[in-house]
Design a protein around this motif. Structure first.
Motif, PDB file in Angstrom:
ATOM      1  N   SER A  59      -0.215  10.517  -5.125  1.00 17.30           N
ATOM      2  CA  SER A  59      -1.433   9.012  -5.042  1.00 17.30           C
ATOM      3  C   SER A  59      -0.813   8.249  -3.796  1.00 17.30           C
ATOM      4  CB  SER A  59      -1.530   8.437  -5.876  1.00 17.30           C
ATOM      5  OG  SER A  59      -1.792   7.469  -5.992  1.00 17.30           O
ATOM      6  N   LEU A  60      -1.412   7.422  -2.970  1.00 19.25           N
ATOM      7  CA  LEU A  60      -0.990   6.262  -1.585  1.00 19.25           C
ATOM      8  C   LEU A  60      -0.670   5.334  -1.962  1.00 19.25           C
ATOM      9  CD1 LEU A  60      -3.261   7.702   1.205  1.00 19.25           C
ATOM     10  CD2 LEU A  60      -1.783   8.204   0.685  1.00 19.25           C
ATOM     11  N   SER A  61      -1.268   5.071  -3.257  1.00 16.53           N
ATOM     12  CA  SER A  61      -0.836   4.240  -3.996  1.00 16.53           C
ATOM     13  C   SER A  61       0.651   3.644  -4.705  1.00 16.53           C
ATOM     14  CB  SER A  61      -1.965   3.676  -5.180  1.00 16.53           C
ATOM     15  OG  SER A  61      -1.882   4.183  -6.230  1.00 16.53           O
ATOM     16  N   THR A  62       1.249   4.721  -4.624  1.00 15.34           N
ATOM     17  CA  THR A  62       2.399   4.725  -5.151  1.00 15.34           C
ATOM     18  C   THR A  62       3.620   4.740  -4.624  1.00 15.34           C
ATOM     19  OG1 THR A  62       2.811   7.247  -4.262  1.00 15.34           O
ATOM     20  CG2 THR A  62       2.208   6.925  -6.724  1.00 15.34           C
ATOM     21  N   ASP A  67      -2.104  -3.961   0.647  1.00 13.66           N
ATOM     22  CA  ASP A  67      -1.139  -4.541   1.850  1.00 13.66           C
ATOM     23  C   ASP A  67      -1.378  -5.466   2.197  1.00 13.66           C
ATOM     24  OD1 ASP A  67      -4.114  -5.408   2.717  1.00 13.66           O
ATOM     25  OD2 ASP A  67      -4.561  -3.773   4.228  1.00 13.66           O
ATOM     26  N   ARG A  68      -0.759  -5.725   3.612  1.00 13.11           N
ATOM     27  CA  ARG A  68      -0.517  -7.216   3.787  1.00 13.11           C
ATOM     28  C   ARG A  68      -1.273  -8.347   3.746  1.00 13.11           C
ATOM     29  NH1 ARG A  68       0.554  -8.161  10.386  1.00 13.11           N
ATOM     30  NH2 ARG A  68      -2.333  -8.375  10.663  1.00 13.11           N
ATOM     31  N   ASP A  69      -3.072  -7.821   3.846  1.00 15.06           N
ATOM     32  CA  ASP A  69      -3.945  -8.596   3.528  1.00 15.06           C
ATOM     33  C   ASP A  69      -4.662  -8.570   1.972  1.00 15.06           C
ATOM     34  OD1 ASP A  69      -4.280  -9.210   6.071  1.00 15.06           O
ATOM     35  OD2 ASP A  69      -5.456  -7.335   6.693  1.00 15.06           O
ATOM     36  N   GLN A  70      -4.059  -7.557   1.319  1.00 15.15           N
ATOM     37  CA  GLN A  70      -4.368  -7.625  -0.278  1.00 15.15           C
ATOM     38  C   GLN A  70      -5.316  -7.212  -0.325  1.00 15.15           C
ATOM     39  OE1 GLN A  70      -1.620  -8.731  -2.781  1.00 15.15           O
ATOM     40  NE2 GLN A  70      -0.673  -9.240  -0.762  1.00 15.15           N
ATOM     41  N   LYS A  71      -5.976  -6.287   0.296  1.00 17.41           N
ATOM     42  CA  LYS A  71      -6.347  -4.444   0.083  1.00 17.41           C
ATOM     43  C   LYS A  71      -5.935  -3.695  -0.727  1.00 17.41           C
ATOM     44  CE  LYS A  71      -8.570  -6.212   4.708  1.00 17.41           C
ATOM     45  NZ  LYS A  71      -9.113  -5.191   6.023  1.00 17.41           N
ATOM     46  N   ALA A  72      -6.933  -3.476  -1.796  1.00 21.42           N
ATOM     47  CA  ALA A  72      -6.050  -2.312  -2.316  1.00 21.42           C
ATOM     48  C   ALA A  72      -5.604  -0.888  -1.313  1.00 21.42           C
ATOM     49  CB  ALA A  72      -7.100  -1.692  -3.550  1.00 21.42           C
ATOM     50  N   CYS A  73      -4.980  -0.338  -1.546  1.00 20.88           N
ATOM     51  CA  CYS A  73      -4.244   1.236  -0.969  1.00 20.88           C
ATOM     52  C   CYS A  73      -4.652   2.450  -2.172  1.00 20.88           C
ATOM     53  CB  CYS A  73      -2.945   0.995  -0.698  1.00 20.88           C
ATOM     54  SG  CYS A  73      -2.303  -0.481   0.653  1.00 20.88           S
ATOM     55  N   ILE A  74      -5.469   2.872  -1.576  1.00 16.24           N
ATOM     56  CA  ILE A  74      -5.761   3.754  -2.713  1.00 16.24           C
ATOM     57  C   ILE A  74      -6.383   5.470  -2.504  1.00 16.24           C
ATOM     58  CG2 ILE A  74      -7.573   2.377  -3.743  1.00 16.24           C
ATOM     59  CD1 ILE A  74     -10.303   3.698  -2.521  1.00 16.24           C
ATOM     60  N   GLY A  75      -6.442   6.531  -2.387  1.00 16.97           N
ATOM     61  CA  GLY A  75      -6.417   7.590  -2.502  1.00 16.97           C
ATOM     62  C   GLY A  75      -4.965   8.861  -2.132  1.00 16.97           C
ATOM     63  N   PHE A  76      -6.166   9.519  -1.979  1.00 22.96           N
ATOM     64  CA  PHE A  76      -4.717  10.927  -1.956  1.00 22.96           C
ATOM     65  C   PHE A  76      -4.636  11.629  -0.616  1.00 22.96           C
ATOM     66  CE2 PHE A  76      -7.070  10.038  -6.400  1.00 22.96           C
ATOM     67  CZ  PHE A  76      -5.363  10.230  -6.812  1.00 22.96           C
ATOM     68  N   LEU A 107      -7.086   5.146   4.621  1.00 27.97           N
ATOM     69  CA  LEU A 107      -6.292   5.205   5.566  1.00 27.97           C
ATOM     70  C   LEU A 107      -4.877   4.831   4.419  1.00 27.97           C
ATOM     71  CD1 LEU A 107      -8.282   4.515   8.808  1.00 27.97           C
ATOM     72  CD2 LEU A 107      -6.681   6.364   8.144  1.00 27.97           C
ATOM     73  N   PHE A 108      -4.320   4.784   5.194  1.00 26.17           N
ATOM     74  CA  PHE A 108      -2.554   4.183   4.402  1.00 26.17           C
ATOM     75  C   PHE A 108      -2.434   4.452   5.911  1.00 26.17           C
ATOM     76  CE2 PHE A 108       1.789   3.689   3.023  1.00 26.17           C
ATOM     77  CZ  PHE A 108       1.626   2.457   1.774  1.00 26.17           C
ATOM     78  N   PRO A 112       5.800  -1.009  11.850  1.00 26.43           N
ATOM     79  CA  PRO A 112       6.574  -0.948  12.340  1.00 26.43           C
ATOM     80  C   PRO A 112       7.974  -0.832  11.279  1.00 26.43           C
ATOM     81  CG  PRO A 112       7.414  -2.344  13.844  1.00 26.43           C
ATOM     82  CD  PRO A 112       5.288  -2.431  12.689  1.00 26.43           C
ATOM     83  N   ASN A 113       8.992   0.005  11.526  1.00 22.72           N
ATOM     84  CA  ASN A 113       9.990  -0.214  10.566  1.00 22.72           C
ATOM     85  C   ASN A 113       9.823  -0.242   9.046  1.00 22.72           C
ATOM     86  OD1 ASN A 113      11.859  -0.648  12.348  1.00 22.72           O
ATOM     87  ND2 ASN A 113      11.495  -2.933  13.240  1.00 22.72           N
ATOM     88  N   GLU A 114       8.651   0.373   8.551  1.00 17.80           N
ATOM     89  CA  GLU A 114       8.246   0.290   7.401  1.00 17.80           C
ATOM     90  C   GLU A 114       8.432  -1.190   6.517  1.00 17.80           C
ATOM     91  OE1 GLU A 114       7.645   3.234   6.278  1.00 17.80           O
ATOM     92  OE2 GLU A 114       8.727   3.948   8.128  1.00 17.80           O
ATOM     93  N   GLU A 115       8.157  -2.164   7.511  1.00 23.98           N
ATOM     94  CA  GLU A 115       7.870  -3.256   7.096  1.00 23.98           C
ATOM     95  C   GLU A 115       6.627  -3.483   6.602  1.00 23.98           C
ATOM     96  OE1 GLU A 115       9.485  -6.245   8.936  1.00 23.98           O
ATOM     97  OE2 GLU A 115      11.582  -5.339   9.045  1.00 23.98           O
ATOM     98  N   THR A 116       5.703  -3.474   7.195  1.00 20.25           N
ATOM     99  CA  THR A 116       3.740  -3.878   7.667  1.00 20.25           C
ATOM    100  C   THR A 116       2.832  -3.416   6.623  1.00 20.25           C
ATOM    101  OG1 THR A 116       3.683  -5.391   8.600  1.00 20.25           O
ATOM    102  CG2 THR A 116       1.690  -4.622   8.325  1.00 20.25           C
ATOM    103  N   VAL A 117       2.513  -3.023   5.426  1.00 21.56           N
ATOM    104  CA  VAL A 117       1.179  -1.998   5.337  1.00 21.56           C
ATOM    105  C   VAL A 117      -0.205  -2.361   5.766  1.00 21.56           C
ATOM    106  CG1 VAL A 117       0.097  -0.796   3.154  1.00 21.56           C
ATOM    107  CG2 VAL A 117       2.697  -1.444   4.026  1.00 21.56           C
ATOM    108  N   ARG A 118      -1.105  -1.291   6.029  1.00 20.87           N
ATOM    109  CA  ARG A 118      -2.295  -1.699   6.168  1.00 20.87           C
ATOM    110  C   ARG A 118      -3.357  -0.460   5.745  1.00 20.87           C
ATOM    111  NH1 ARG A 118      -0.118  -3.314  11.155  1.00 20.87           N
ATOM    112  NH2 ARG A 118      -0.945  -5.045  12.034  1.00 20.87           N
TER     113      ARG A 118
END
Length: 163
Positions: A59-62, A67-76, A107-108, A112-118
């Motif tokens: 689960s990508l949500s783990t 993300d940085r814009d508060q969009k849900a991160c979903i999928g497998f 998409l997940f 860089p540097n593990e700081e930003t999630v889109r």
């Protein structure tokens, strides 16, 4: 010395907890399932195309619920990233699109540097995912192409475009 390992057996022991987290949490892999792509400003369109197959039961949500814009991160997906993208310079805008022939993809993107999630899901009326964003900093990004349902596997093409 014979008492050194007894604390591993103590319920709630901090080392046991740490070891369990390491076992159940995927390592931030330095390699990708389908390779690495390096891009400089002004790259040719063919340099921004890679392919692979999506799917897995992780689960990508783990890794992040939002993300940085508060969009849900979903999928497998697979615990390892599908692609590593190295941006050799800052990019003002990039668009990353999945083409799977219409399967429900996600998409997940982390870096860089593990700081930003889109994160991305459906694009308009298409079930294929995309992420279109600005302010992409120089560095290494890990990209997972996921499916809406676990265990589903399909081929895809990932396209990275400069806007």
């Amino acid at each position: 010395m014979k008492y050194c390992h007894l604390w591993l057996l103590i319920p709630g022991g901090w080392l046991l907890t740490a070891l369990m987290q390491m076992i159940t949490t995927p390592a931030l892999a330095q390699t990708a399932n389908f390779g690495t792509i390096s891009l400089s400003v002004g790259f040719e369109p063919s340099q921004g195309k890679v392919s692979g197959y999506m799917g897995g039961s992780y689960s990508l949500s783990t890794m992040s619920n939002r993300d940085r814009d508060q969009k849900a991160c979903i999928g497998f997906a697979d615990p390892n990233p599908d692609h590593i993208m190295i941006l050799e310079k800052d990019f003002e805008k990039l668009k990353i699109l999945v083409n799977s022939g219409g399967y429900d993809t996600t998409l997940f993107i982390k870096g860089p540097n593990e700081e930003t999630v889109r994160c991305g899901d459906d694009t308009g009326r298409s079930k294929d995912a995309s992420v279109s964003d600005k302010d992409w900093k120089k560095g290494t990004y890990r990209i997972w192409v996921g499916t809406f349902n676990p265990g589903v596997k399909h081929n895809y093409t990932l396209t990275i475009e400069q806007n």
